[in-house]
Motif scaffolding. Sequence first.
Motif, PDB file in Angstrom:
ATOM      1  N   THR A 114      38.615 -26.052 -13.771  1.00  0.00           N
ATOM      2  CA  THR A 114      38.525 -25.243 -14.984  1.00  0.00           C
ATOM      3  C   THR A 114      39.781 -25.402 -15.837  1.00  0.00           C
ATOM      4  O   THR A 114      40.576 -24.471 -15.987  1.00  0.00           O
ATOM      5  CB  THR A 114      38.292 -23.774 -14.601  1.00  0.00           C
ATOM      6  OG1 THR A 114      39.387 -23.337 -13.778  1.00  0.00           O
ATOM      7  CG2 THR A 114      37.009 -23.603 -13.827  1.00  0.00           C
TER       8      THR A 114
ATOM      9  N   GLU B 107      39.810 -22.927 -18.685  1.00  0.00           N
ATOM     10  CA  GLU B 107      40.251 -21.585 -18.284  1.00  0.00           C
ATOM     11  C   GLU B 107      41.768 -21.472 -18.272  1.00  0.00           C
ATOM     12  O   GLU B 107      42.358 -20.560 -18.854  1.00  0.00           O
ATOM     13  CB  GLU B 107      39.700 -21.250 -16.891  1.00  0.00           C
ATOM     14  CG  GLU B 107      40.209 -19.919 -16.339  1.00  0.00           C
ATOM     15  CD  GLU B 107      39.838 -19.649 -14.882  1.00  0.00           C
ATOM     16  OE1 GLU B 107      39.622 -20.616 -14.114  1.00  0.00           O
ATOM     17  OE2 GLU B 107      39.758 -18.464 -14.503  1.00  0.00           O
ATOM     18  N   LYS B 108      42.412 -22.431 -17.597  1.00  0.00           N
ATOM     19  CA  LYS B 108      43.859 -22.319 -17.445  1.00  0.00           C
ATOM     20  C   LYS B 108      44.580 -22.533 -18.766  1.00  0.00           C
ATOM     21  O   LYS B 108      45.602 -21.902 -19.033  1.00  0.00           O
ATOM     22  CB  LYS B 108      44.361 -23.280 -16.362  1.00  0.00           C
ATOM     23  CG  LYS B 108      43.823 -22.926 -14.984  1.00  0.00           C
ATOM     24  CD  LYS B 108      44.229 -21.511 -14.543  1.00  0.00           C
ATOM     25  CE  LYS B 108      43.222 -20.907 -13.595  1.00  0.00           C
ATOM     26  NZ  LYS B 108      43.581 -19.604 -13.035  1.00  0.00           N
TER      27      LYS B 108
ATOM     28  N   ILE C  23      28.437 -20.152  -2.820  1.00  0.00           N
ATOM     29  CA  ILE C  23      29.803 -20.194  -3.373  1.00  0.00           C
ATOM     30  C   ILE C  23      30.802 -19.545  -2.418  1.00  0.00           C
ATOM     31  O   ILE C  23      30.850 -18.324  -2.307  1.00  0.00           O
ATOM     32  CB  ILE C  23      29.881 -19.438  -4.719  1.00  0.00           C
ATOM     33  CG1 ILE C  23      28.698 -19.771  -5.621  1.00  0.00           C
ATOM     34  CG2 ILE C  23      31.203 -19.745  -5.414  1.00  0.00           C
ATOM     35  CD1 ILE C  23      28.685 -18.974  -6.927  1.00  0.00           C
TER      36      ILE C  23
ATOM     37  N   TYR D 117      29.161 -24.741  -4.070  1.00  0.00           N
ATOM     38  CA  TYR D 117      29.902 -24.770  -5.324  1.00  0.00           C
ATOM     39  C   TYR D 117      31.196 -23.989  -5.133  1.00  0.00           C
ATOM     40  O   TYR D 117      31.189 -22.862  -4.647  1.00  0.00           O
ATOM     41  CB  TYR D 117      29.039 -24.158  -6.445  1.00  0.00           C
ATOM     42  CG  TYR D 117      29.795 -23.635  -7.661  1.00  0.00           C
ATOM     43  CD1 TYR D 117      30.910 -24.301  -8.172  1.00  0.00           C
ATOM     44  CD2 TYR D 117      29.375 -22.475  -8.308  1.00  0.00           C
ATOM     45  CE1 TYR D 117      31.601 -23.804  -9.278  1.00  0.00           C
ATOM     46  CE2 TYR D 117      30.056 -21.973  -9.415  1.00  0.00           C
ATOM     47  CZ  TYR D 117      31.170 -22.633  -9.895  1.00  0.00           C
ATOM     48  OH  TYR D 117      31.850 -22.141 -10.980  1.00  0.00           O
ATOM     49  N   THR D 118      32.319 -24.627  -5.451  1.00  0.00           N
ATOM     50  CA  THR D 118      33.575 -23.883  -5.515  1.00  0.00           C
ATOM     51  C   THR D 118      34.435 -24.500  -6.610  1.00  0.00           C
ATOM     52  O   THR D 118      33.980 -25.403  -7.307  1.00  0.00           O
ATOM     53  CB  THR D 118      34.292 -23.812  -4.143  1.00  0.00           C
ATOM     54  OG1 THR D 118      35.276 -22.782  -4.178  1.00  0.00           O
ATOM     55  CG2 THR D 118      34.972 -25.130  -3.780  1.00  0.00           C
ATOM     56  N   GLY D 119      35.652 -24.007  -6.790  1.00  0.00           N
ATOM     57  CA  GLY D 119      36.422 -24.522  -7.917  1.00  0.00           C
ATOM     58  C   GLY D 119      37.912 -24.343  -7.782  1.00  0.00           C
ATOM     59  O   GLY D 119      38.410 -23.699  -6.852  1.00  0.00           O
ATOM     60  N   CYS D 120      38.588 -24.937  -8.763  1.00  0.00           N
ATOM     61  CA  CYS D 120      40.048 -24.902  -8.788  1.00  0.00           C
ATOM     62  C   CYS D 120      40.489 -24.714 -10.231  1.00  0.00           C
ATOM     63  O   CYS D 120      40.045 -25.430 -11.118  1.00  0.00           O
ATOM     64  CB  CYS D 120      40.569 -26.238  -8.241  1.00  0.00           C
ATOM     65  SG  CYS D 120      42.305 -26.579  -8.599  1.00  0.00           S
ATOM     66  N   GLY D 121      41.355 -23.744 -10.445  1.00  0.00           N
ATOM     67  CA  GLY D 121      41.947 -23.542 -11.765  1.00  0.00           C
ATOM     68  C   GLY D 121      43.281 -24.266 -11.803  1.00  0.00           C
ATOM     69  O   GLY D 121      44.234 -23.852 -11.150  1.00  0.00           O
TER      70      GLY D 121
ATOM     71  N   GLN E 241      32.138 -20.789 -15.991  1.00  0.00           N
ATOM     72  CA  GLN E 241      32.191 -20.685 -14.530  1.00  0.00           C
ATOM     73  C   GLN E 241      30.802 -20.386 -13.943  1.00  0.00           C
ATOM     74  O   GLN E 241      30.564 -20.595 -12.758  1.00  0.00           O
ATOM     75  CB  GLN E 241      33.222 -19.616 -14.106  1.00  0.00           C
ATOM     76  CG  GLN E 241      33.464 -19.613 -12.608  1.00  0.00           C
ATOM     77  CD  GLN E 241      34.821 -19.074 -12.184  1.00  0.00           C
ATOM     78  OE1 GLN E 241      35.824 -19.245 -12.869  1.00  0.00           O
ATOM     79  NE2 GLN E 241      34.866 -18.432 -11.032  1.00  0.00           N
TER      80      GLN E 241
ATOM     81  N   GLN F 296      34.282 -27.523  -9.319  1.00  0.00           N
ATOM     82  CA  GLN F 296      34.615 -27.356 -10.737  1.00  0.00           C
ATOM     83  C   GLN F 296      36.126 -27.288 -10.958  1.00  0.00           C
ATOM     84  O   GLN F 296      36.828 -26.559 -10.256  1.00  0.00           O
ATOM     85  CB  GLN F 296      33.968 -26.061 -11.259  1.00  0.00           C
ATOM     86  CG  GLN F 296      34.247 -25.808 -12.731  1.00  0.00           C
ATOM     87  CD  GLN F 296      33.597 -24.520 -13.246  1.00  0.00           C
ATOM     88  OE1 GLN F 296      33.476 -23.540 -12.513  1.00  0.00           O
ATOM     89  NE2 GLN F 296      33.194 -24.527 -14.502  1.00  0.00           N
TER      90      GLN F 296
ATOM     91  N   GLN G 159      37.536 -13.716  -7.245  1.00  0.00           N
ATOM     92  CA  GLN G 159      36.633 -14.418  -8.164  1.00  0.00           C
ATOM     93  C   GLN G 159      35.265 -13.746  -8.263  1.00  0.00           C
ATOM     94  O   GLN G 159      34.437 -14.117  -9.102  1.00  0.00           O
ATOM     95  CB  GLN G 159      36.444 -15.880  -7.712  1.00  0.00           C
ATOM     96  CG  GLN G 159      37.702 -16.717  -7.817  1.00  0.00           C
ATOM     97  CD  GLN G 159      38.164 -16.886  -9.256  1.00  0.00           C
ATOM     98  OE1 GLN G 159      37.362 -17.181 -10.146  1.00  0.00           O
ATOM     99  NE2 GLN G 159      39.450 -16.684  -9.502  1.00  0.00           N
TER     100      GLN G 159
ATOM    101  N   PHE H 187      31.007 -13.640 -10.844  1.00  0.00           N
ATOM    102  CA  PHE H 187      29.646 -13.899 -10.375  1.00  0.00           C
ATOM    103  C   PHE H 187      28.807 -12.630 -10.315  1.00  0.00           C
ATOM    104  O   PHE H 187      27.584 -12.698 -10.310  1.00  0.00           O
ATOM    105  CB  PHE H 187      29.695 -14.640  -9.029  1.00  0.00           C
ATOM    106  CG  PHE H 187      30.386 -15.971  -9.163  1.00  0.00           C
ATOM    107  CD1 PHE H 187      29.812 -16.963  -9.944  1.00  0.00           C
ATOM    108  CD2 PHE H 187      31.614 -16.226  -8.568  1.00  0.00           C
ATOM    109  CE1 PHE H 187      30.442 -18.194 -10.117  1.00  0.00           C
ATOM    110  CE2 PHE H 187      32.250 -17.446  -8.726  1.00  0.00           C
ATOM    111  CZ  PHE H 187      31.667 -18.437  -9.501  1.00  0.00           C
TER     112      PHE H 187
HETATM  113  N1  TRP Z   1      38.506 -19.533 -11.700  1.00  0.00           N
HETATM  114  C1  TRP Z   1      38.926 -20.187 -10.502  1.00  0.00           C
HETATM  115  C2  TRP Z   1      40.464 -20.206 -10.434  1.00  0.00           C
HETATM  116  O1  TRP Z   1      41.127 -19.713 -11.296  1.00  0.00           O
HETATM  117  C3  TRP Z   1      38.378 -21.585 -10.385  1.00  0.00           C
HETATM  118  C4  TRP Z   1      36.906 -21.601 -10.084  1.00  0.00           C
HETATM  119  C5  TRP Z   1      35.927 -22.085 -10.898  1.00  0.00           C
HETATM  120  C6  TRP Z   1      36.273 -21.146  -8.896  1.00  0.00           C
HETATM  121  N2  TRP Z   1      34.708 -21.964 -10.306  1.00  0.00           N
HETATM  122  C7  TRP Z   1      34.886 -21.392  -9.083  1.00  0.00           C
HETATM  123  C8  TRP Z   1      36.741 -20.581  -7.714  1.00  0.00           C
HETATM  124  C9  TRP Z   1      33.972 -21.060  -8.090  1.00  0.00           C
HETATM  125  C10 TRP Z   1      35.828 -20.238  -6.731  1.00  0.00           C
HETATM  126  C11 TRP Z   1      34.447 -20.485  -6.927  1.00  0.00           C
HETATM  127  O2  TRP Z   1      41.026 -20.710  -9.520  1.00  0.00           O
END
Ligand code: TRP
Length: 371
Positions: free
Chosen positions: A111, A114-115, A215, A75-79, A196, A109, A221, A225
């Motif tokens: 987000t 969030e942004k 993650i 699991y990772t993500g991009c804002g 998140q 994910q 970040q 967590f």
């Molecule tokens: N909050 C992160 C950002 O601003 C985006 C994100 C959501 C994220 N879930 C994550 C980053 C899990 C790393 C792992 O970019």
Amino acid sequence: MAEMKVNPYDVEGKIDYDRLIKEFGIKKINQKLLKRIKNITGEVHPYLRRGIFFAHRDLEKLLDAYDKGEKFFLYTGCGPSGPVHLGHYSIWSFVKWLQDKFDVELWFQFTDDEKFLYKNKSYEEIQEWMHENMLDVIALGFNPRKTHFLIDTKHAGIMYPEAIKVAKKITFSTIKSSFGFTDSNNIGSIFYTSMQTVPIFLPNVLNNKSEYCLIPLAVDQDPHFRISRDVVQKLGHKKPVILHAKFMSPLTGISGKSSSSDSGKAILMTDNSKTVKNKINKHAFSGGQETVEEHRAKGGNVDVDVACQWLKYFEHDDEKLAEIYDKYSKGELLSGEVKKILIEKINKILSEHQKRRKSAEKQLDKFIYKN
Ligand code: TRP
């Protein structure tokens, strides 16, 4: 120099990673762990060998489970509030390596909530950036059959019921102290960390499983967590396992982090070869001496030279990197020459990325999670 600050909403100063390990209560990745990874993957990724991914939470537990034949998911993500730069790209290319080597699912994910809540940008503007960012993620080459995009506002129907369960177990005072918030923060930003948290266990809820979640993230970040690890356990889920990366430094010098809000600090995935050349030649902080004569006599400082530091990300051959460092330290290589090596490496990566990005739009639908 500015005092060190590291949280999801603020990164400043020269980062002391040993101090962060203590303050965050995370563990350094040691040789024993690297060996265990190598036994499974056959090679140790340069980012692990070079301490770019430098710390973890509970990685031993995940490897124990894997050795017993249990799968996990990533699991990772991009804002999505601006363009993707090489700092994001580096982390995500490592995530791709993990996906390929361990042959696991990845939940990605986006987000947009969030942004929207944190940045001074309209909802429409954030949606546009999200679209652009998704194309970059696809261009990295993730396996579409094993990669699922979760978009906070679009997948709210499946995420929100889980997010409120998380939110009920977190107090305002915890949020205030973790993120440095005050009474004047908007109420959406206070709730956000629950969103998140959801992908840590949502795949298990959807598929009626109880796999570990791994993650990979940039260390800023971690505070999200740190809160959610306890909460998800209270909700009957496994605590997530985390791999922490250092920040890619801004071009302008080795404090803070690369950020797309300032063109002197980052190289964007959409930059053309000329822009890359100009940015590096103009902004990359040099560890060299004032004059060529002095440089030849005294040598340069690889620890502060940004071109040298960035090559850790892009020159994967250890011997070649060591040779560059050695020659630069002795003054045999000039700052401009190291910059030239870096420019060539980056332009090669970008031209391939940009080619794949052109056909990313067609693949988008395959990546968005359908339930
Ligand atoms: N909050 C992160 C950002 O601003 C985006 C994100 C959501 C994220 N879930 C994550 C980053 C899990 C790393 C792992 O970019």
